[in-house]
Scaffold this active site. Structure first.
Site, PDB file in Angstrom:
ATOM      1  N   LYS A   1       0.835  -1.200   0.000  1.00  0.00           N
ATOM      2  CA  LYS A   1       0.000   0.000   0.000  1.00  0.00           C
ATOM      3  C   LYS A   1       0.874   1.255   0.000  1.00  0.00           C
ATOM      4  O   LYS A   1       1.967   1.261   0.583  1.00  0.00           O
ATOM      5  CB  LYS A   1      -0.882  -0.040   1.248  1.00  0.00           C
ATOM      6  CG  LYS A   1      -1.958   1.030   1.339  1.00  0.00           C
ATOM      7  CD  LYS A   1      -2.800   0.785   2.581  1.00  0.00           C
ATOM      8  CE  LYS A   1      -3.869   1.833   2.781  1.00  0.00           C
ATOM      9  NZ  LYS A   1      -4.671   1.553   3.988  1.00  0.00           N
TER      10      LYS A   1
ATOM     11  N   SER B   1      -9.410   1.537   3.039  1.00  0.00           N
ATOM     12  CA  SER B   1      -8.474   2.378   2.307  1.00  0.00           C
ATOM     13  C   SER B   1      -7.418   1.586   1.526  1.00  0.00           C
ATOM     14  O   SER B   1      -6.688   2.169   0.726  1.00  0.00           O
ATOM     15  CB  SER B   1      -7.767   3.340   3.274  1.00  0.00           C
ATOM     16  OG  SER B   1      -7.012   2.652   4.251  1.00  0.00           O
ATOM     17  N   SER B   2      -7.325   0.273   1.765  1.00  0.00           N
ATOM     18  CA  SER B   2      -6.351  -0.534   1.007  1.00  0.00           C
ATOM     19  C   SER B   2      -6.964  -1.019  -0.304  1.00  0.00           C
ATOM     20  O   SER B   2      -6.811  -2.180  -0.694  1.00  0.00           O
ATOM     21  CB  SER B   2      -5.873  -1.720   1.853  1.00  0.00           C
ATOM     22  OG  SER B   2      -5.396  -1.304   3.107  1.00  0.00           O
TER      23      SER B   2
ATOM     24  N   ILE C   1      -7.614   0.706   9.803  1.00  0.00           N
ATOM     25  CA  ILE C   1      -7.988   1.493  10.977  1.00  0.00           C
ATOM     26  C   ILE C   1      -9.504   1.500  11.196  1.00  0.00           C
ATOM     27  O   ILE C   1      -9.980   1.974  12.216  1.00  0.00           O
ATOM     28  CB  ILE C   1      -7.468   2.939  10.876  1.00  0.00           C
ATOM     29  CG1 ILE C   1      -7.522   3.633  12.255  1.00  0.00           C
ATOM     30  CG2 ILE C   1      -8.235   3.741   9.842  1.00  0.00           C
ATOM     31  CD1 ILE C   1      -6.879   4.992  12.298  1.00  0.00           C
ATOM     32  N   GLY C   2     -10.259   0.965  10.257  1.00  0.00           N
ATOM     33  CA  GLY C   2     -11.712   0.908  10.437  1.00  0.00           C
ATOM     34  C   GLY C   2     -12.331  -0.168   9.560  1.00  0.00           C
ATOM     35  O   GLY C   2     -13.553  -0.227   9.391  1.00  0.00           O
ATOM     36  N   GLY C   3     -11.456  -1.008   9.009  1.00  0.00           N
ATOM     37  CA  GLY C   3     -11.894  -2.018   8.053  1.00  0.00           C
ATOM     38  C   GLY C   3     -11.129  -1.895   6.755  1.00  0.00           C
ATOM     39  O   GLY C   3     -11.507  -2.475   5.733  1.00  0.00           O
ATOM     40  N   SER C   4     -10.023  -1.144   6.770  1.00  0.00           N
ATOM     41  CA  SER C   4      -9.330  -0.762   5.542  1.00  0.00           C
ATOM     42  C   SER C   4      -8.633  -1.909   4.822  1.00  0.00           C
ATOM     43  O   SER C   4      -8.255  -1.764   3.662  1.00  0.00           O
ATOM     44  CB  SER C   4      -8.305   0.334   5.833  1.00  0.00           C
ATOM     45  OG  SER C   4      -8.949   1.488   6.308  1.00  0.00           O
TER      46      SER C   4
END
Length: 582
Positions: free
Chosen positions: A143, A215-216, A236-239
């Site tokens: 990433k 985000s990934s 960080i939240g499901g990324s």
């Protein structure tokens, strides 16, 4: 007359001063915009140049090695690939150039890469010195915020190259892996779309009209599109888990602190309530486990002594003892889409048939912890730091609806929260939480409340006498420009960042026509604007991947992966059995 002249002169000077001030502000704004455009242009030129040079290198290699069977190499699993590399049946050169060629083709369709790491071609000359590594000769995608010139999709971060590799990248290289490409992410990371003003929108490998997640999301798209065998993302939240769900692959978020964060770039540092975790993304669970085994080595523990020196426990991963499994279809905060709920029901039935015990489980106080612990924790400063990071450049359309209210003054946030409360209580609570914590004593209280909630959840878990948990993960993949408008469905993933629990995602099915028909009758837990937007976001998903989420207690990462492997194997056997019957 003299007084009039003085007044007129004063008014004229005031007007000139105001106009001059306006011009100064305007010039500064134009100059800032010009600098941002120049930064973006340089970043895009670097990407384009790396892609062109990689394409030329691939062509040269193919001309000099016409017998390389790239098609066969791309079909091998990670375990098969490592076996053939270790036996000398394949060379690292053949593997890297095969995946580089495929990556270039996938990127043209999905726009998932921010740079091909041309240094990977030089690494081929020295990779033999790490032949004993668990990932010898394996190309790995990473990433964008893990190494080198990390922008996090934010213009202000451009042109700030890292002095050295992050710890994880150093460990990958020590284990013989070859990081060969960097992948796209959403602006500022805190979004589960995958678009930014620098590199643009990444699309889903199964349907280009859908997002790859975030985000990934660049990792999800590249691996889902066949351009990478193994990648490293952050969560960080499901990324990691959301792109894995959207793109039909596997992803694992380890216990917070199990892997080193040293050298990784968050959009802003210092936030402690909801910790980020780096983790692997791959086509299958065995690949995730092998990557974790490779990373959890003495070299990482030496480079970053803050990481507990806990090697991977293969005995737990390979265990076959029956499990007592908690399960939930609905967390009470976000009603799952029909395919999300069906995925859990079908896997639950397979697990029961395999001899495991399934018991109902319900997370605690979701309506309270989302605004009070999660949102207040992430934006304890009222989102001031995030907004500062976004200055000096355009805000991406995928993020704009989300950050628009962040800039409101505190009194306005409180007023809107008060006015919304009778009609939309969930929206009201979250809006009020955007005010942040207000003071250092309040921040300490917030941290204490997080600790209390973790202990309370562990006690609840143990009272249910469960080993692991089966629950939904967001899906199917969203339509564009919805991720910034409705963020409620992250309740299924971000909870385990707050709790620091390890959690992973396994693809188990695809969206059916029946799922789409049932979606027409979707109401939601609160029947508010966010429920309506979620319904619109997942519409038109027939044929897209459906996944489930597997969770374990902190530091039981191997048990979580073992559970994921069990789910993967049972789904595979069920599919094979049904296929043979037909």
């Amino acid at each position: 007359n003299r007084v009039k002249m003085i007044n007129w002169t004063a008014a004229l000077l005031t007007g000139v001063a105001c106009f001059g001030g306006y011009l100064i502000v305007l010039v500064k704004k134009i100059n800032s915009h010009r600098k941002a455009e120049e930064k973006i242009k340089r970043a895009r030129n670097r990407r384009d140049e790396s892609l062109q040079r990689a394409e030329q290198a691939v062509l040269r290699y193919k001309e000099s090695h016409p017998t390389t069977d790239s098609a066969l190499i791309l079909t091998l699993s990670l375990s098969e690939l490592t076996q053939q590399l270790n036996k000398g049946l394949l060379s690292p050169e053949d593997v890297l150039y095969s995946y580089m060629e495929k990556t270039l083709a996938v990127n043209k369709k999905l726009n998932c890469c921010t740079e091909v790491l041309l240094e990977s071609l030089d690494q081929l000359k020295t990779v033999g010195s790490n032949k004993d590594g668990l990932l010898y000769g394996v190309p790995v995608s990473i990433k964008e915020n893990l190494n080198h010139d990390c922008s996090c999709g934010v213009i202000i971060n451009l042109d700030q190259p890292a002095e050295k590799d992050s710890v994880l990248v150093q460990v990958l290289k020590k284990q013989g892996a070859i990081p060969f490409v960097r992948t796209n992410l959403p602006q500022a990371l805190l979004n589960y779309d995958c678009s930014n003003p620098i590199y643009g929108q990444t699309v889903n490998p199964h349907n280009p009209q859908k997002t790859s997640g975030g985000s990934s999301g660049g990792e999800g798209a590249l691996i889902g599109g066949g351009g990478s065998l193994l990648g490293i993302g952050t969560d960080i939240g499901g990324s990691i888990r959301i792109p894995a769900s959207f793109c039909g692959i596997c992803g694992f978020k380890p216990t917070a602190g199990r892997l080193s964060l040293q050298g990784l770039r968050p959009v802003y540092r210092g936030q402690k309530s909801v910790p980020s975790s780096p983790g692997p993304m791959a086509r299958d669970v065995d690949s995730l486990a092998l990557c974790m085994q490779a990373l959890l080595c003495d070299h990482m523990f030496s480079l970053d002594p803050t990481v507990p020196p806990l090697p991977f426990n293969m005995e737990i991963y390979r265990s076959s003892r029956p499990l007592r499994i908690g399960y939930l279809e609905n967390d009470g905060y976000t009603q799952p889409s029909p395919s999300m709920a069906r995925g859990v029901r079908e896997v639950k039935a397979l697990l029961e048939q395999a001899g495991h015990t399934l018991v109902p489980y319900c997370p605690l106080k979701m309506d309270q912890i989302i605004p009070e612990l999660l949102i207040k924790g992430l934006f304890a400063d009222g989102a001031t730091t995030l907004l500062q990071k976004l200055k000096g450049g355009p805000v991406d359309p995928c993020l704009e609806p989300q950050v628009f209210p962040y800039g409101f003054p505190k009194w306005l946030k409180k007023t809107i929260s008060f006015l919304l409360k009778p009609v939309f209580p969930r929206v009201s609570a979250n809006f009020g939480a955007l005010c942040g914590v207000g003071s250092v004593p309040e921040l300490w209280k917030q941290h204490a409340a997080v600790e209390d909630y973790i202990h309370e959840t562990i006690a609840h878990w143990r009272s249910c006498k469960i080993d692991v948990l089966l629950c939904p993960v967001i899906g199917p993949a969203y339509n564009f420009l919805y991720c910034g408008k409705t963020t409620t469905a992250v309740s299924y993933t971000i909870l385990y960042n707050l709790l620091t629990f390890p959690a992973g995602v396994v693809t188990v099915s695809t969206v059916t026509a029946k799922d789409e028909e049932e979606l027409k009758h979707y109401k939601g837990c609160y029947q508010d604007m966010w429920d309506k937007l979620f319904k619109e976001a997942v519409a038109g998903g027939e044929g897209l991947p459906v996944a489930v989420q597997c969770v374990a207690l902190p530091w039981q990462d191997e048990l979580c992966l073992r559970f994921m492997k069990e789910v993967e194997q049972l789904v595979k056997e069920s599919f094979t059995g049904n296929f043979l019957k037909e």
